[in-house]
Write a protein that holds these residues in place. Structure first.
Motif, PDB file in Angstrom:
ATOM      1  N   ALA A  96       0.779  -1.345   0.301  1.00 24.47           N
ATOM      2  CA  ALA A  96      -0.263   0.432  -0.050  1.00 24.47           C
ATOM      3  C   ALA A  96       1.340   0.990   0.019  1.00 24.47           C
ATOM      4  CB  ALA A  96      -0.978  -0.244   1.391  1.00 24.47           C
ATOM      5  N   LEU A  97       1.832   0.927   0.006  1.00 25.43           N
ATOM      6  CA  LEU A  97       3.436   1.925   0.450  1.00 25.43           C
ATOM      7  C   LEU A  97       4.027   2.517  -1.224  1.00 25.43           C
ATOM      8  CD1 LEU A  97       3.935   1.648   3.959  1.00 25.43           C
ATOM      9  CD2 LEU A  97       2.768   3.487   2.622  1.00 25.43           C
ATOM     10  N   VAL A  98       3.805   1.655  -1.907  1.00 24.35           N
ATOM     11  CA  VAL A  98       4.649   2.383  -3.177  1.00 24.35           C
ATOM     12  C   VAL A  98       4.511   3.798  -3.794  1.00 24.35           C
ATOM     13  CG1 VAL A  98       5.104   1.685  -5.682  1.00 24.35           C
ATOM     14  CG2 VAL A  98       3.942  -0.463  -4.073  1.00 24.35           C
ATOM     15  N   ALA A  99       6.256   4.160  -3.879  1.00 20.61           N
ATOM     16  CA  ALA A  99       6.289   5.601  -3.719  1.00 20.61           C
ATOM     17  C   ALA A  99       4.995   6.459  -5.590  1.00 20.61           C
ATOM     18  CB  ALA A  99       7.385   6.227  -5.014  1.00 20.61           C
ATOM     19  N   GLY A 100       4.342   7.479  -4.520  1.00 17.81           N
ATOM     20  CA  GLY A 100       3.552   7.346  -6.355  1.00 17.81           C
ATOM     21  C   GLY A 100       2.421   7.429  -5.768  1.00 17.81           C
ATOM     22  N   GLU A 101       1.635   6.512  -5.104  1.00 18.51           N
ATOM     23  CA  GLU A 101      -0.033   6.303  -5.028  1.00 18.51           C
ATOM     24  C   GLU A 101       0.007   6.919  -3.571  1.00 18.51           C
ATOM     25  OE1 GLU A 101      -0.282   2.418  -3.668  1.00 18.51           O
ATOM     26  OE2 GLU A 101       0.773   1.600  -5.832  1.00 18.51           O
ATOM     27  N   GLY A 102       0.617   7.623  -2.988  1.00 24.13           N
ATOM     28  CA  GLY A 102       0.181   7.676  -1.738  1.00 24.13           C
ATOM     29  C   GLY A 102      -0.397   7.496  -0.881  1.00 24.13           C
ATOM     30  N   SER A 103       0.223   8.571   0.053  1.00 25.42           N
ATOM     31  CA  SER A 103       0.151   7.296   2.011  1.00 25.42           C
ATOM     32  C   SER A 103      -1.275   7.600   2.325  1.00 25.42           C
ATOM     33  CB  SER A 103       1.693   7.672   2.629  1.00 25.42           C
ATOM     34  OG  SER A 103       1.090   8.952   3.336  1.00 25.42           O
ATOM     35  N   GLY A 104      -1.760   9.071   2.207  1.00 17.15           N
ATOM     36  CA  GLY A 104      -3.564   9.435   2.810  1.00 17.15           C
ATOM     37  C   GLY A 104      -2.836  10.284   3.573  1.00 17.15           C
ATOM     38  N   GLY A 105      -1.697  10.367   3.487  1.00 14.99           N
ATOM     39  CA  GLY A 105      -1.791  11.488   5.240  1.00 14.99           C
ATOM     40  C   GLY A 105      -2.336  13.278   5.098  1.00 14.99           C
ATOM     41  N   SER A 106      -2.941  13.915   5.530  1.00 20.51           N
ATOM     42  CA  SER A 106      -3.456  14.621   5.268  1.00 20.51           C
ATOM     43  C   SER A 106      -2.549  15.964   6.018  1.00 20.51           C
ATOM     44  CB  SER A 106      -4.646  15.353   6.024  1.00 20.51           C
ATOM     45  OG  SER A 106      -4.497  15.335   7.700  1.00 20.51           O
ATOM     46  N   LEU A 107      -2.153  16.980   5.212  1.00 23.49           N
ATOM     47  CA  LEU A 107      -1.835  18.497   5.763  1.00 23.49           C
ATOM     48  C   LEU A 107      -1.010  18.350   7.448  1.00 23.49           C
ATOM     49  CD1 LEU A 107       0.586  20.177   5.619  1.00 23.49           C
ATOM     50  CD2 LEU A 107      -1.527  21.394   4.829  1.00 23.49           C
ATOM     51  N   LYS A 108      -2.968  17.815   7.902  1.00 23.64           N
ATOM     52  CA  LYS A 108      -2.648  18.576   9.024  1.00 23.64           C
ATOM     53  C   LYS A 108      -2.407  17.415  10.258  1.00 23.64           C
ATOM     54  CE  LYS A 108      -6.161  19.258  12.785  1.00 23.64           C
ATOM     55  NZ  LYS A 108      -7.630  19.244  13.331  1.00 23.64           N
ATOM     56  N   LYS A 109      -2.394  16.643   9.759  1.00 24.89           N
ATOM     57  CA  LYS A 109      -1.546  15.565  10.564  1.00 24.89           C
ATOM     58  C   LYS A 109      -0.499  15.349  10.702  1.00 24.89           C
ATOM     59  CE  LYS A 109      -5.883  11.869   9.990  1.00 24.89           C
ATOM     60  NZ  LYS A 109      -6.375  10.716   9.236  1.00 24.89           N
ATOM     61  N   THR A 110       0.031  15.687   9.020  1.00 27.70           N
ATOM     62  CA  THR A 110       1.860  15.293   8.932  1.00 27.70           C
ATOM     63  C   THR A 110       2.672  16.683  10.311  1.00 27.70           C
ATOM     64  OG1 THR A 110       1.603  14.626   6.809  1.00 27.70           O
ATOM     65  CG2 THR A 110       3.246  16.015   7.204  1.00 27.70           C
ATOM     66  N   VAL A 111       2.088  17.576  10.318  1.00 28.53           N
ATOM     67  CA  VAL A 111       2.614  18.985  10.730  1.00 28.53           C
ATOM     68  C   VAL A 111       2.883  18.318  12.253  1.00 28.53           C
ATOM     69  CG1 VAL A 111       1.659  21.201  11.658  1.00 28.53           C
ATOM     70  CG2 VAL A 111       1.498  20.640   9.162  1.00 28.53           C
ATOM     71  N   LEU A 112       1.781  17.651  12.664  1.00 30.00           N
ATOM     72  CA  LEU A 112       0.761  17.817  14.180  1.00 30.00           C
ATOM     73  C   LEU A 112       1.760  16.542  14.193  1.00 30.00           C
ATOM     74  CD1 LEU A 112      -2.570  17.381  14.546  1.00 30.00           C
ATOM     75  CD2 LEU A 112      -0.990  19.168  15.343  1.00 30.00           C
ATOM     76  N   ALA A 113       2.205  15.346  13.692  1.00 31.37           N
ATOM     77  CA  ALA A 113       2.932  14.453  13.939  1.00 31.37           C
ATOM     78  C   ALA A 113       4.725  14.979  13.483  1.00 31.37           C
ATOM     79  CB  ALA A 113       3.493  13.598  13.096  1.00 31.37           C
ATOM     80  N   CYS A 114       5.054  15.847  13.202  1.00 30.96           N
ATOM     81  CA  CYS A 114       6.685  16.723  12.785  1.00 30.96           C
ATOM     82  C   CYS A 114       6.477  17.403  14.191  1.00 30.96           C
ATOM     83  CB  CYS A 114       6.817  17.427  11.406  1.00 30.96           C
ATOM     84  SG  CYS A 114       8.062  18.193  10.963  1.00 30.96           S
TER      85      CYS A 114
END
Length: 204
Positions: A96-114
């Motif tokens: 489910a994580l092959v490059a180019g397919e996208g992981s569906g991670g939203s900007l909000k979730k990514t920023v909060l995780a960072c």
């Protein structure tokens, strides 16, 4: 003031180049080409801000606030364990994580995780505010501010190179097996740092 600028850059790089939770997160986002700009800006500007505060004298306060660092420490342990678990789960189904397919991670979730990876590690404060602050203040005025400028520049350049340079690895990560290896390594790194925080303390 070239010398303090170079000393600041060298000192900053020596603290951030080693593999860690933050670098692993930036690398993964860079390979996926997902929300890279906000991630590298958060990491780079946070380092710059904390180094400035350290040289300004806030590092002295942080060094004498063990209760606050303990709260941050255990919050970091909990978050890192959760992130390690999610990486391990991804490694168990890499198709489910092959490059180019996208992981569906939203900007909000990514920023909060960072933000969590960046601010829930007490060593971030000890390295940037206490250690860099001590080295910087030893330079005297006005050299200490050139030291801060060098450290801040090094951090920002490093994270931009890591985040956007990771795109060169996209072709390699075009197979599920490659993502499986990466996520397994991310899980191991997160677990190792969580264990270090849990059993090693924060060194204050």
């Amino acid at each position: 003031m070239i010398l303090p600028l170079l000393v600041g850059a060298g000192s900053g790089l020596s603290l951030i180049v080693a593999i860690g939770a933050q670098n692993a997160f930036v690398l993964r986002q860079g390979i996926r080409r997902e929300h890279v700009l906000p991630v590298v800006l958060i990491c780079g500007l946070t380092d710059a801000l904390l180094e400035f505060l350290g040289v300004a004298g806030i590092g002295f306060v942080v060094q004498r606030a063990p209760v606050v660092l303990e709260v941050v420490r255990w919050g970091g342990v909990a978050f890192l364990l959760w992130y390690a678990w999610t990486a391990a789960r991804r490694a168990m189904r890499p198709e489910a994580l092959v490059a180019g397919e996208g992981s569906g991670g939203s900007l909000k979730k990514t920023v909060l995780a960072c933000l969590a990876i960046t601010y829930l590690n007490p060593h971030v404060y000890l390295d940037t505010m206490v250690l860099m602050g001590s080295i910087g203040n030893a330079q005297g005025d006005p050299a200490r501010w050139w030291f801060v400028a060098g450290g801040a520049l090094a951090s920002i350049v490093w994270f931009f190179l890591l985040g956007y340079g990771a795109r060169a690895l996209t072709r390699f990560f075009a197979t599920p097996r490659s993502w499986q290896v990466l996520d397994a390594l991310v899980a191991v790194v997160m677990l190792a740092i969580a264990a270090r925080l849990a059993f090693g303390g924060v060194g204050v």
